[in-house]
Design a protein around this motif. Structure first.
Motif, short mmCIF file in Angstrom:
data_model
loop_
_atom_site.label_atom_id
_atom_site.label_comp_id
_atom_site.label_asym_id
_atom_site.label_seq_id
_atom_site.Cartn_x
_atom_site.Cartn_y
_atom_site.Cartn_z
N MET A 134 33.89 -27.09 -6.85
CA MET A 134 34.57 -25.99 -6.14
C MET A 134 34.87 -26.45 -4.71
O MET A 134 33.98 -26.92 -4.00
CB MET A 134 33.68 -24.75 -6.11
CG MET A 134 34.35 -23.53 -5.47
SD MET A 134 33.31 -22.06 -5.62
CE MET A 134 34.37 -20.86 -4.82
N PRO A 135 36.13 -26.34 -4.25
CA PRO A 135 36.47 -26.82 -2.90
C PRO A 135 35.83 -25.95 -1.82
O PRO A 135 35.61 -24.76 -2.02
CB PRO A 135 37.99 -26.70 -2.88
CG PRO A 135 38.32 -25.65 -3.90
CD PRO A 135 37.29 -25.81 -4.97
N PRO A 136 35.53 -26.53 -0.66
CA PRO A 136 34.95 -25.74 0.43
C PRO A 136 35.97 -24.78 1.01
O PRO A 136 37.18 -25.01 0.92
CB PRO A 136 34.55 -26.82 1.46
CG PRO A 136 35.44 -27.98 1.15
CD PRO A 136 35.66 -27.95 -0.31
N PRO A 137 35.51 -23.67 1.61
CA PRO A 137 36.43 -22.70 2.22
C PRO A 137 37.25 -23.34 3.34
O PRO A 137 36.83 -24.29 3.99
CB PRO A 137 35.49 -21.63 2.77
CG PRO A 137 34.22 -21.78 1.99
CD PRO A 137 34.11 -23.24 1.68
N THR A 138 38.44 -22.78 3.56
CA THR A 138 39.38 -23.35 4.54
C THR A 138 38.78 -23.42 5.94
O THR A 138 38.96 -24.42 6.65
CB THR A 138 40.67 -22.51 4.57
OG1 THR A 138 41.26 -22.49 3.27
CG2 THR A 138 41.67 -23.10 5.56
N LYS A 139 38.05 -22.39 6.36
CA LYS A 139 37.50 -22.40 7.71
C LYS A 139 36.49 -23.53 7.89
O LYS A 139 36.41 -24.12 8.97
CB LYS A 139 36.86 -21.05 8.04
CG LYS A 139 35.66 -20.68 7.17
CD LYS A 139 35.09 -19.33 7.61
CE LYS A 139 33.86 -18.96 6.77
NZ LYS A 139 33.29 -17.65 7.19
N HIS A 140 35.76 -23.85 6.83
CA HIS A 140 34.81 -24.95 6.92
C HIS A 140 35.53 -26.29 6.93
O HIS A 140 35.10 -27.23 7.60
CB HIS A 140 33.82 -24.87 5.76
CG HIS A 140 32.92 -23.68 5.80
ND1 HIS A 140 33.02 -22.65 4.91
CD2 HIS A 140 31.91 -23.36 6.64
CE1 HIS A 140 32.11 -21.74 5.19
NE2 HIS A 140 31.42 -22.14 6.24
N VAL A 141 36.62 -26.39 6.19
CA VAL A 141 37.42 -27.61 6.20
C VAL A 141 37.97 -27.87 7.61
O VAL A 141 37.93 -29.00 8.11
CB VAL A 141 38.57 -27.52 5.18
CG1 VAL A 141 39.51 -28.72 5.32
CG2 VAL A 141 38.02 -27.44 3.76
N LEU A 142 38.47 -26.82 8.24
CA LEU A 142 39.02 -26.97 9.59
C LEU A 142 37.94 -27.37 10.59
O LEU A 142 38.19 -28.17 11.49
CB LEU A 142 39.70 -25.67 10.02
CG LEU A 142 40.97 -25.29 9.24
CD1 LEU A 142 41.49 -23.93 9.70
CD2 LEU A 142 42.04 -26.35 9.43
N LEU A 143 36.75 -26.81 10.44
CA LEU A 143 35.65 -27.16 11.33
C LEU A 143 35.26 -28.62 11.13
O LEU A 143 35.06 -29.36 12.11
CB LEU A 143 34.45 -26.25 11.07
CG LEU A 143 33.18 -26.55 11.90
CD1 LEU A 143 33.49 -26.43 13.39
CD2 LEU A 143 32.05 -25.58 11.51
N PHE A 144 35.16 -29.04 9.89
CA PHE A 144 34.82 -30.44 9.60
C PHE A 144 35.89 -31.36 10.17
O PHE A 144 35.57 -32.35 10.86
CB PHE A 144 34.71 -30.64 8.09
CG PHE A 144 34.32 -32.04 7.68
CD1 PHE A 144 32.99 -32.36 7.46
CD2 PHE A 144 35.28 -33.03 7.52
CE1 PHE A 144 32.62 -33.65 7.09
CE2 PHE A 144 34.92 -34.32 7.15
CZ PHE A 144 33.60 -34.63 6.93
N PHE A 145 37.15 -31.07 9.91
CA PHE A 145 38.24 -31.89 10.41
C PHE A 145 38.24 -31.96 11.94
O PHE A 145 38.41 -33.03 12.53
CB PHE A 145 39.58 -31.35 9.91
CG PHE A 145 40.78 -31.97 10.57
CD1 PHE A 145 41.17 -33.26 10.24
CD2 PHE A 145 41.51 -31.27 11.53
CE1 PHE A 145 42.27 -33.85 10.85
CE2 PHE A 145 42.60 -31.84 12.14
CZ PHE A 145 42.99 -33.13 11.80
N GLY A 146 38.02 -30.83 12.59
CA GLY A 146 38.01 -30.80 14.06
C GLY A 146 36.90 -31.66 14.63
O GLY A 146 37.11 -32.38 15.62
N ALA A 147 35.72 -31.62 14.02
CA ALA A 147 34.60 -32.42 14.51
C ALA A 147 34.88 -33.91 14.36
O ALA A 147 34.64 -34.70 15.28
CB ALA A 147 33.33 -32.05 13.75
N VAL A 148 35.43 -34.31 13.19
CA VAL A 148 35.71 -35.73 12.96
C VAL A 148 36.85 -36.20 13.87
O VAL A 148 36.81 -37.30 14.41
CB VAL A 148 36.06 -35.97 11.48
CG1 VAL A 148 36.48 -37.42 11.25
CG2 VAL A 148 34.86 -35.63 10.60
#
Length: 457
Positions: free
Chosen positions: A1-15
């Motif tokens: 199951m893919p992670p929620p969009t808000k978590h994807v954006l948080l992960f991307f922003g940190a990296v």
């Protein structure tokens, strides 16, 4: 199951924050060649870089004009951004004919940091789709191997390798989802960033033909041919022939004038670009070794001879052993193998979290890769001399004098380089713990969603 969009954006922003910490603005031939093309288009409306010839490397001389030898798409993608941001970023005193360091930094962000962050995020998200439960933190299993590799060294640098790898990764994902026209267009973009990326769509087409899957082959061709038509038009505009690459006229590299520098595969270069500490991919991306073992230890391991990633990667590695400049010039790791390494990480890292034993092999290899990559990033970066046969002990470790790298954005704001290096290390460690908590939040929301759906049924 893919992670929620808000978590994807948080992960991307940190990296992205971490990968954009170091922005190279120097005079490396690879970067200046592309930057000169951007500046020439914006300032003079032409592909030739005559106005910047004295300050650009990796150039071709054709009919009395000077051109960049690089695949054109990375420079073309930066053009609109430099055109729009130049009034804001053009703040350094630059003499006529010189290249603005801010242009090189902008190119490094757009073609280095941004692709690295997107690649890491895509790999992380794919690991959740395949296995949301495991024996390791999924965020750590995605972040540590990539930051602990030569891929991280290229983030912040105006090269074409990472952006080509990103397009190729997106193309592969489209191929796996039977979106063959999209796959062809994205693969064509990858080739326009780095010509050796053509191995992957060529293999996909051959496999489709072998299977008599004419529908997939047709979609792939329809998608890729218009993009390759743009390359032909660009070649014709600079050399008069749609099939004549700039590399065929590269100044100072005679071996490039015949068969684009490629010859028969050779064992010694093959050793050096795979396992040796000179340019070995398993030395400069050490966690990949454990990830591949975990992949093929599965009961349903992919058949490498038809796998859309493994087979083209092997072919690319073998072909590069026959390239006249297989060592990649001044380079940290085998930069010409960036795309195969990215795709092999994409294929193999989801398997890492499935096995308990991987923490005992995977974690030490990640740590070794991080120590090497961070030491290089804070000293010589990707500028490892060709003649240094053992770069880690001959160049990188002796350069660790505590002064820190000047290619850090806080340094541009007046922060001492040493303090900036400490801040980066602290930010990286803090980000790891934030991302680990993000893992817990995603797993909780996923478990809650599954429980809710179970109750509803």
């Amino acid at each position: 199951m893919p992670p929620p969009t808000k978590h994807v954006l948080l992960f991307f922003g940190a990296v992205l924050f971490l990968s954009a910490w170091h922005l190279f603005g120097g005079t490396n031939d690879n970067a200046t060649s592309r930057a000169a093309m951007v500046a020439s288009i914006v300032e003079h409306g032409t592909f030739n870089i005559d106005a910047y010839a004295d300050h650009a490397g990796d150039v071709a001389s054709i009919n009395g004009h000077t051109y960049s030898v690089k695949a054109p798409l990375p420079a073309l993608l930066v053009v609109p951004f430099w055109w729009a941001l130049r009034p804001l970023l053009h703040c350094e005193a630059v003499k006529e004919g010189e290249l603005d360091p801010n242009l090189i930094r902008l190119g490094g962000f757009l073609m280095g940091s941004l692709p690295f962050a997107l690649i890491t995020t895509l790999i992380w998200a794919s690991m959740y789709r395949m296995n949301s439960k495991g024996h390791l933190s999924i965020a750590w299993a995605a972040v540590l191997p990539l930051f602990g590799s030569f891929l991280f060294i290229q983030s912040g640098a105006f090269f074409g390798h990472l952006i080509s790898a990103l397009f190729l990764l997106l193309a592969c994902r489209a191929w796996e989802r039977d979106r063959h026209l999209v796959c062809g267009a994205l693969a064509g973009c990858a080739v326009l960033c780095e010509y050796t990326a053509a191995v992957f769509p060529l293999c996909w087409g051959i496999v489709a033909l072998f299977r008599r899957d004419l529908s997939s082959l047709r979609g792939l061709l329809i998608g890729i041919l218009p993009v390759l038509g743009l390359l032909a038009a660009y070649n014709a505009s600079i050399s008069g022939s749609p099939f004549n690459l700039g590399y065929s006229h590269q100044v100072g590299y005679d071996y490039m004038h015949y068969a684009a520098g490629f010859g028969s595969p050779r064992l010694v270069p093959l050793w050096h670009i795979t396992f040796s500490d000179y340019r070995g991919l398993f030395f400069y991306a050490p966690a990949l070794m454990a990830a591949l073992v975990a992949l093929f230890a599965q009961g349903q391991a992919p058949r490498w001879w038809v796998d859309p990633i493994v087979l083209p990667s092997i072919i690319t590695i073998v072909l590069m052993s026959g390239f006249g400049g297989w060592w990649g010039g001044w380079s940290y790791g085998p930069r010409y193998l960036t795309a195969p390494v990215v795709l092999l990480f994409y294929r193999s890292l989801p398997s890492v979290v499935c096995w308990k034993w991987t923490r005992w092999a995977f974690a030490p290899l990640c740590l070794f890769g991080l120590l090497c990559a961070f030491a290089a990033k804070d000293t010589v970066g990707f500028s490892v001399p060709t003649e240094a046969r053992h770069p880690l002990v001959q160049v990188i470790l002796p350069a660790l004098n505590g002064s820190g790298s000047d290619s850090q954005w806080p340094v541009l704001l007046g922060v001492p380089a040493t303090l900036s290096s400490v801040l980066f290390l602290g930010s990286f460690i803090a980000a790891l713990f934030v991302l680990r908590r993000l893992d817990g939040a995603i797993r909780s929301s996923t478990a809650g969603g599954m429980t809710g759906s179970g109750r509803a049924s």
